[in-house]
Each structure stands twice: as structure tokens, then as C-alpha cells.
Design an enzyme around this catalytic site. Sequence first.
Site, mmCIF file in Angstrom:
data_model
loop_
_atom_site.group_PDB
_atom_site.id
_atom_site.type_symbol
_atom_site.label_atom_id
_atom_site.label_comp_id
_atom_site.label_asym_id
_atom_site.label_seq_id
_atom_site.Cartn_x
_atom_site.Cartn_y
_atom_site.Cartn_z
ATOM 1 N N GLN A 394 3.845 -5.329 -2.158
ATOM 2 C CA GLN A 394 3.058 -4.230 -2.761
ATOM 3 C C GLN A 394 2.695 -4.674 -3.959
ATOM 4 O OE1 GLN A 394 4.370 -0.463 -1.961
ATOM 5 N NE2 GLN A 394 3.097 0.631 -3.431
ATOM 6 N N ASP A 395 1.345 -4.616 -4.116
ATOM 7 C CA ASP A 395 0.606 -4.841 -5.433
ATOM 8 C C ASP A 395 0.968 -6.192 -6.035
ATOM 9 O OD1 ASP A 395 0.212 -2.059 -5.191
ATOM 10 O OD2 ASP A 395 1.140 -1.686 -7.313
#
Length: 580
Positions: A394-395
Site C-alpha cells: 500500500q502506498d
Amino acid sequence: MAGNNKIIIPLVSLILVVGVVCGAVLVLNMGGNDNASSGKDNNGISNGSMKHVTTFCQYAEYKDECARSISHVAHNRSATTKDFIFAAIEATLEAVHKSHQVAVNTEVDQGADPYNHMAIEDCKELLQDAIADLQASISVVGDSELHTLNDRVDELLNWMSAVYAYQTTCTEQIENPEYKSAIEDGMINATQLTNNAINIIAEMSKVLEAFNITKTTTDLLHKGENSNTASRRLLEIDDEHYFPEWFPVADRKLLAAQRRGNLRPNVVVSKNGGGQFKTITGALKSYPKKHKGKYVIYVKAGVYNEIVEVSKKMKNVFMYGDGAGKTIITGNKNYALMKVTTSKTATFAALGQGFVARGITFRNTAGPQGHQAVAYRSQSDMSALFDCSIEGYQDTLYYHTYRQFYRNCVISGTIDFIFGKGTALIQNSVIIARKPLANQFNTITADGKELAKAKGGVVLQNCKIVPESALYPLRFKVKTYFGRPWKAYSTTVVMESQIGDLLSPLGWKIWDGEKFENTCLYYEYRNSGPGANTSRRNRAFKKFDVLGPIRARKFTAGLWLDANRWLPATGVPFAIGYTK
């Protein structure tokens, strides 16, 4: 990526340069008599002067605040547009000073509440940087070697959009409602004035026309896109030899030497010895004060487990390794397990202008359970990565602010793994969706553009979108989307790319709890592959469109990044127009 855990750390320079030309071509007639017969408003401004104030502020969203910010200038009969812009930016600077003082006065016990202490400290950094950058921008007003007004308007929007993000996202990471409200309340005036500046700059040509600017000046507004030089350069990319023909000779030799393996770097990093430094951080500390030109750092093959930051003072750093998968920079900082703010989770952060990396892997190993866990974060304007791998979940890739270019890279992740508030173009790269946690989905992008007239967005051009091996057998069960809108005017374009069958036919996912699908801009152009069929795209997105070649050209490097002006100097190969 949680919507309230994004941090933007922009720089500002060149904010006021538009005033120089405006002032040169336009002296406002602030005339009118000083007696009562001329008519004045409650602030003592003549009706004639007030008309010019109204004209200057007509595109501002917060018109009363705009008028107040320049009211003292309106008393000056010989005031120019330069004076008005000075007044507007000086008022913004004063408001940011006050915002910073509110942050300074907000004390959080680090032992009792370490996360919010970190968030407030980050906020102080952001606002202090904004103050310094706004002050620096004033000093460039007198620069006599300026580009055309059209070029400056684009540059101004680039920087002012980052300034707005500076302020508004300062509070996004704060979780305690009391602290959050205190900082937000203290920033209202600053964000409104910055919002106004963005809207006025975006409509500068109309403002000038309202003051009867000459045709010569109007021609300057449109010179860049249609010039013969710009058109010619669209066709001169020499991918076979990696460099466009118009590259500066020194930069061409530098990068060609690196490709041949005989480049002489300023410093060498070797984990096992054989270089001046064993860590990348150590090498960066050797960056000389007042250094000019490129600073070349060669990082030999090895796994470097360290958190690296190229500071704002370190401009034009060129860092190269022995190849992605050989030179690896890794870390595991994350939000969910460690309670670290999103920007501080980055394994590698590039802040200094003009950062270029080649042949390096940037990795965050926190895994999907770490939630926000950035591998590479860039707030470096005019930065470029080539032949790099950016790995996370994520990210993964945080295109924080400003103009950024990625070429021949591999970028992997799960939720919102390409996100930010800058202006990014990812070209000729492989985008890999990974296996997320149970009951999760994949969203490749999450753009955070907040204002309609600001700059910002992400373009994927001539990329391949594929699943990793662990996701492949589950690719029809785990939904994968092009992206979802992080903010109201999220702008994302997927063009000339090959889309695998992992992509959900809906293409785009709404951001739950918001209505950003009504205003965001999601476009596709000339994609291929089993996932490229647009007939079943999500109808909730009111402005989704399949572009034609004329509209799509806006999102190619020449216009999207103003690439002719800076990208050749990075030494990274690129296609300035369409790739097919």
C-alpha cells in the site's frame, strides 16, 4: 492509504515572476480624484481603483479576502499588476507565519502521544518550509532573464499548487480532534489566499485581457505550444542511443559514460568496502555546500537497509546503481504497525530539486499488513527515475509534489500504490498489481488534486499492467482498478498502455464516503489488451471519457510536464509526444 494520513512537503520558488512582465506591459490607471466627487468605498479606495481591484480578484474564490489582501496597493495610482501580485503573496506569507505560530503553540506530550507529537512536528516543518520558500520567491522578482509569460504561468501553477498542498495536508495526518481543529482554524486565511492565487494565475491571460494588454503580449501567452521548435522536438527522440539530439553535451556525455561503465562519480558507496562510504546516508552528508552542477553518487551492488533522505539543499543529485535487483535500498517503516506518519514511512525520500536515479531498487518490506508503507517519496521538482524498481504494497510510490518523470521502471503494490499530489508521468514501465490482504482490492492510483485550476495528476503512458505470480490465479476474484479519487479533482490518465485481464471491467472505483466521482477527471486513450475494453466502465464517474488524439496530447510529456524545458537535462530518455 487512509485519506487522512497523507503529507505533502512542497517548495516554492518563482511564485512572483509573473509580476515582472505584467508590470512591464501594464501600468494600471488607478486615477480618479481624491475628493469626494470621485467616489470612494468604505476603505477610502476610489471607485476607479476599486474597479481594478474587482477585475484583479474576479477569478478568486474568496473575493473579499482577495480585495483585502491588495487594498493597500489600490491607494497607489501608479500600481501595476506586479504590485498587486506582490501584495497578494505578501499577505499569504503573513498568514502562513500566523499558521506556523499556531502549530508552534500546539504542544503534544511525546511520551503520552508519540504519533500526534510526530504529526504536529511534521506540520511545523511544513509551514516553516513554506515561509522560507515564499520569502525566497520574493527575491527572484527582479530576475531579468525570464521566460515567456505563458511559461511562467505554468511554472507558477506548479509551485502554487504545491503551496496549497503544503497547507491543507499539514493536518491530514493529525488524528487527535483537538489538535487537528486548532491547526485547521489557524490555517484558514492562508489556504484561502493560496487558493485565490492559484485561480488568478490560472486565468492570468484573461486578467491581462481585461486590462487591454497588447496583442504582442497576448501572442506570448500562446507561443510555447505552437512554436516550430516545440513541434520539431516532438520528433527527435533517439531511443536507440537513449538521448534526444538536443541534450546538453555535458549531460549526454555524463549519462553515456555511466552506461559504458566509465563514469567517474563524486563519491562511491560500497556496503562491503571499496568505496568512500558504506552507507548512502554517509555519502549524502558529503554533499558540498554551495555545490553547482550534478553531484554523482555511485552505489555498488548490495542491500542497503537504511532510511535515506536527499534534503532540499542537495540539488541535482544523480545516484546510480549496478541495476535494479542488484543495488537495493530497503526499509520497513509503516503506519499500521509502527504508527509512523505516511511521509516518514518512506524508505527513500528525494526532496532536492533535480534528483535523478538509475538502476536502483527502492523497497518497503512492511507487507500489506503495514498499510501505508512508502518505498519511494519524491517532492523533488524536475526529478526523474530510469531503470528503477519501486516495490511495496500500500502506498508504494508517493509522487508528493511538483513535476516528476519515471521511465523503464517496475512499480508494484496493492492499494493506492501510485499516489500523490504532484504532476507525474510514468512512461514505458511495468505496473504490477500484487496480492492484497483478504477482502481487500487493488487500486493502482489515487491522485490527490484538490482544486480544479491547480496543477496535478498522474499519467501512465505506454505501460504494461499485469498481476504478480501470487495474484495471477486470484486475479478474477481480487478486484483490481485503475484507481480511485483521493480528492475532488483527482486527475488520472491511462494511455497507449497494454492492460491485462486482471483489470475489473468497471475500470475505476469510487472513494467510499465521498462524492469525488462527480468532479474527478478519469481518461483513457488508445489502450490495448483484454482489460482495455471501455464499454463497461463505471458510470458513476460523471466526467470519465475516452479521449481522441487532440485532447490526449495535453497529457504527453511536452505539455503535461513542460518537458522540453527541463527533462533533457536529467539525462533520462523520454518520448515527448505519443509513443505509438
